[in-house]
Design an enzyme around this catalytic site. Structure first.
Site, mmCIF file in Angstrom:
data_model
loop_
_atom_site.group_PDB
_atom_site.id
_atom_site.type_symbol
_atom_site.label_atom_id
_atom_site.label_comp_id
_atom_site.label_asym_id
_atom_site.label_seq_id
_atom_site.Cartn_x
_atom_site.Cartn_y
_atom_site.Cartn_z
ATOM 1 N N ASP A 264 20.126 49.239 55.016
ATOM 2 C CA ASP A 264 21.569 49.317 55.178
ATOM 3 C C ASP A 264 22.169 48.707 53.915
ATOM 4 O OD1 ASP A 264 24.127 49.683 55.976
ATOM 5 O OD2 ASP A 264 23.928 48.710 57.927
HETATM 6 C C1 BGC Z 1 27.025 50.349 57.444
HETATM 7 C C2 BGC Z 1 26.216 51.629 57.520
HETATM 8 C C3 BGC Z 1 26.737 52.614 56.506
HETATM 9 C C4 BGC Z 1 26.683 51.980 55.138
HETATM 10 C C5 BGC Z 1 27.185 52.875 54.030
HETATM 11 C C6 BGC Z 1 27.117 49.814 56.034
HETATM 12 O O1 BGC Z 1 28.010 48.764 55.953
HETATM 13 O O2 BGC Z 1 26.472 49.395 58.303
HETATM 14 O O3 BGC Z 1 26.268 52.166 58.805
HETATM 15 O O4 BGC Z 1 26.005 53.791 56.573
HETATM 16 O O5 BGC Z 1 27.497 50.816 55.127
HETATM 17 O O6 BGC Z 1 28.537 53.092 54.137
#
Ligand code: BGC
Length: 784
Positions: A264
């Site tokens: 993530d």
């Molecule tokens: C989120 C993810 C997301 C990623 C990219 C993160 O903060 O938890 O779900 O895909 O950002 O935007």
């Protein structure tokens, strides 16, 4: 010129076989995938290998230019394709070709209980992603709804591992059928947003395997997901983006996952753990893109220069690196290097149709009573819904959520929708043929006047991360003035429809934080009480991805759960309110009356206990004390322990949802009374539409283990089927189970097991407890 081009093309065609002879294996589509990967890997330098395992911008990672592998572009996910951002900023890039169709949030998809809708969702989204040049969609999300305060529950598929598993598989398959990878998230145990980088989850092996992992496992083993995203939080004191147990042992070894583990964004914290604990591709580690790296900020990633240095020093061979690159190359072949990919479309009619259909199937009718005379509510009087235009001359719509766009906000799932029909406009179009125009709109054809009153002010900010659309939310009047206006107009209306609930603002349904309260925000309870006192013919439409407290429920005759349903929101809601569509959604979670009915809160185990606190680096231990008893499993357990205790009934059980027609289930039978561990058992029930509208019903099959050596839930969902019936029509619906439906996770043996003995199958329409009055049928059977 034309002649020249034709000659060149003809030349290429005739060169075909010759080229194939000299073609390197990694480019030769006739060769098996793994051979091509081996060949590509052999040709790559150390620098090229290191480059493909970490990002080069917010959402892209490099291919291998020298060998002809294109860059890999990812994007959120999961409800539509997110607008482009700047190279290394979260700010919008300001493109003019990156608006999209916003599909309903995944809670609504789950509420459809229709696996065909999940497939349609994945396919439509895949086509949008293809057009936008994205090879990985960061979704779907399948974290379990453990508490209704969870800030991102709206992005997930409810509280039940079986329902989430059945819905995630077709979504993944549909998406990947377009050559776009699903990146299933957030693996695992990311059940709340508050302190999401610091929560260390303490959970039993049984709860882990029975509740929190099944949807991920189904996505991997049945859906064949090509990527998975590690979660921010910790499990067993190790961050999940490089967690040895979750990634190496469970995901890769036990489940045989052959895809890519993506961190993530900012979820990676250690080079060495990332090397050995199964992270394959690092994204979103903090860099400002300008000042952090010497030549390139991305060289400062954990899996960049620091990793290369360790290899150079001889601390690691390229064994782990090659394994990561192998997986990334596999992803390239499945996506960017897949020459069979179909053509993508953006904002096509078929995508809008899909968004509308999914929304209509997911909307849940929670309550529908009638009102007699001056106001006594009555089950005998004709139900308020569907609205009868013939008998209605004046309709009042109240509430900010009738005019607030919901496709923006909420965090990374925020979209730049090409269109979003607001609820007020949807109703207006249905009645007057045009969007609502202030101060009121009149329908020539229908003779109905539509009025609007703001009623309450929630969040007036109308732009999110650079996207600004929708009706003006500017408001200067006081709460009292707003309520007074709404009440005054309500007195003059034949019917009042209030749109309230949450929105996607911080601490509502939004990434980064959980909700602070179960109650409705912005003084909506007072408004509802005032409205229903002024006009008892009140329909309350709740817009949210979570349950909310409804202390006024016994005074309000009709309640609809409208979710966050994307581009076609207003159209979909209007079609249900006016009966063009018969609602058929069922709740994918338990709608508690109060928070203490929820296991996580009843055991006081949310949000956990700070272990050490300091400079934002503390750890908060969150022990899931309710164990496997999440959602309806907790409600059933409490009810079975104290059958007479008051206050344990939820407002609406998991699986609940009404229709404008009625259905009868009859004649439950099994094809045999005994089954073997490797056998199957088929249950059949006759379903009749006993009312006056055509409509769909969800037949739900729950299994109870009558005698077990371990504590087991009173019942667990193990099958369902949605069936469409004309009035008076009867159909036999069959659901087949095998012994996996009877199994629990044996934490001592470390495997699933089904104990021989007696079981009960229960078929219902609404998932309510074993003692509920609702219609249900039981059948006993034995596992030999
Ligand atoms: C989120 C993810 C997301 C990623 C990219 C993160 O903060 O938890 O779900 O895909 O950002 O935007």
């Amino acid at each position: 010129m034309k002649h020249l081009i034709l000659t060149a093309v003809a030349g290429l065609v005739s060169l075909g076989p010759l080229q194939a002879q000299n073609m390197p294996v990694y480019l030769d589509e006739s060769k098996p995938l793994e051979q091509r990967i081996d060949d590509a890997l052999r040709r790559m330098t150390l620098d090229e290998k290191i480059a493909v395992i970490h990002a080069q911008s917010k959402f892209s990672s490099p291919g291998v230019k020298r060998l002809g592998f294109p860059d890999l572009w990812t994007d959120d996910g999961p409800h539509g394709v997110r607008p482009d951002v700047l190279w290394d900023e979260w700010e919008q890039a300001g493109q003019t070709n990156d608006s999209c169709v916003a599909f309903p949030a995944l809670t609504c998809l789950a509420a459809s209980w229709n696996t065909d809708m999940a497939r349609l969702y994945g396919e439509s989204l895949g086509e949008e992603a293809l057009y936008r040049g994205k090879s990985v969609i960061l979704g779907p999300g399948v974290n379990i709804n453990r508490t209704p305060l969870g800030g991102r529950n709206f992005e997930y598929m409810g509280e039940d591992p079986y329902l989430a598993s059945r819905m995630v598989v077709p979504y993944v398959k549909g998406l990947q059928s377009k050559g776009v990878a699903a990146c299933v998230k957030h693996y695992a145990l990311n059940n709340d947003e508050e302190y999401r980088h610091q929560v260390n989850v303490i959970v039993s092996d049984r709860a882990l395997h029975e509740i929190y992992l099944p949807a991920f496992r189904a996505a991997v083993q049945e859906g064949k997901a090509w990527a998975i995203m590690g979660a921010y939080n910790l499990y067993q004191n190790q961050h999940n983006c490089h967690n040895a147990i979750l990634l190496n042992n469970i995901l890769k070894r036990d489940w045989g996952f052959d895809g890519v583990v993506i961190s993530d964004w900012g979820g990676c914290h250690s080079t060495e753990e990332a090397i050995v604990n199964g992270l394959d591709l690092e994204f979103g580690t903090w860099t400002d893109g300008l000042t952090m790296g010497k030549t390139n900020a991305y060289d400062s990633y954990y899996l960049a220069d620091a990793y290369k240095q360790l290899i150079r020093e001889g601390r690691y061979t390229t064994k782990e690196l090659d394994e990561k690159v192998r997986r990334v190359l596999r992803l390239f072949y499945r996506t960017t290097m897949n020459r069979q990919k179909p053509v993508g479309f953006l904002c096509s009619d078929s995508h809008y149709e899909a968004a509308l259909k999914i929304a209509q199937e997911g909307i849940v009718l929670l309550k529908n009573e009638g009102v007699k005379g001056k106001g006594e509510r009555s089950k005998e009087a004709t139900s308020l819904l569907p609205l009868d235009i013939q008998k209605t001359k004046r309709i009042l719509v109240v509430g900010e959520n009738a005019i607030k766009m919901m496709t923006v906000g909420g965090g990374s799932s925020s979209l730049k929708a090409q269109k979003e029909i607001l609820p007020l406009d949807g109703i207006s179009r249905r009645l007057t043929g045009k969007d609502y125009s202030f101060p009121s709109t009149f329908g020539e054809g229908t003779g109905v006047r539509l009025d609007f009153a703001r009623g309450y002010v929630g969040d007036t900010v109308q732009s999110y991360n650079g996207v600004t659309v929708g009706r003006s939310l500017y408001e200067t009047r006081s709460t009292e003035e707003l309520i007074a206006e709404a009440v005054e107009k309500a007195r003059q209306a034949d019917i009042v429809i209030m749109f309230g609930g949450l929105n996607k603002s911080d601490y509502q349904d939004c990434e980064g934080h959980d909700r602070k309260q179960f109650e409705l925000p912005y003084g909506q309870n007072e408004l509802i009480e005032a409205l229903v006192a002024a006009n008892p013919r009140l329909v309350y439409v709740n817009i949210s991805g979570n349950a909310v407290a409804m202390p006024w429920l016994n005074k309000v005759p009709a309640v609809v759960q409208g979710w966050f349903i994307g581009s076609e929101a207003g159209e979909a809601i209007a079609s249900v309110l006016f009966g063009d569509v018969n609602p058929s959604g069922k709740l994918p979670f338990t709608w508690y009356a109060s928070l203490d009915q929820c296991g996580a809160h009843a055991t006081d185990s949310y949000p956990g206990t700070w272990r050490e606190q300091g400079a934002g680096r503390g750890i908060i231990d969150e022990e899931y004390k309710e164990d496997i008893f999440v959602g309806y499993r907790w409600i059933d357990k409490m009810e079975s322990q104290k059958p007479k205790a008051k206050g344990q009934k939820p407002l609406f059980p998991f699986g609940y949802g009404l229709s404008y027609t009625t259905f009868e289930l009859k004649n439950l039978r099994a094809d045999k009374q005994e089954m073997t561990a490797d056998g199957q058992l088929t249950f059949t029930v006759d379903v009749t539409n006993t009312g006056n509208y055509a409509g769909s019903e969800v037949v739900q099959l729950y299994i109870s283990d009558v005698q077990a050596s371990v504590p087991r839930p009173v019942k667990e969902l193990k099958g369902f089927s949605k069936v469409f019936l004309q009035p008076g029509e009867t159909r036999a619906v069959s659901i087949t189970i095998d012994s996996t439906a009877l199994s629990f996770y044996d934490d001592k043996a470390g495997k699933w097991t089904a104990e021989p003995g007696e079981f009960v199958a229960m078929v219902t329409q609404d998932g309510s407890g074993l003692k509920a009055k609702s219609q249900k049928l039981n059948a006993k059977f034995v596992l030999r």
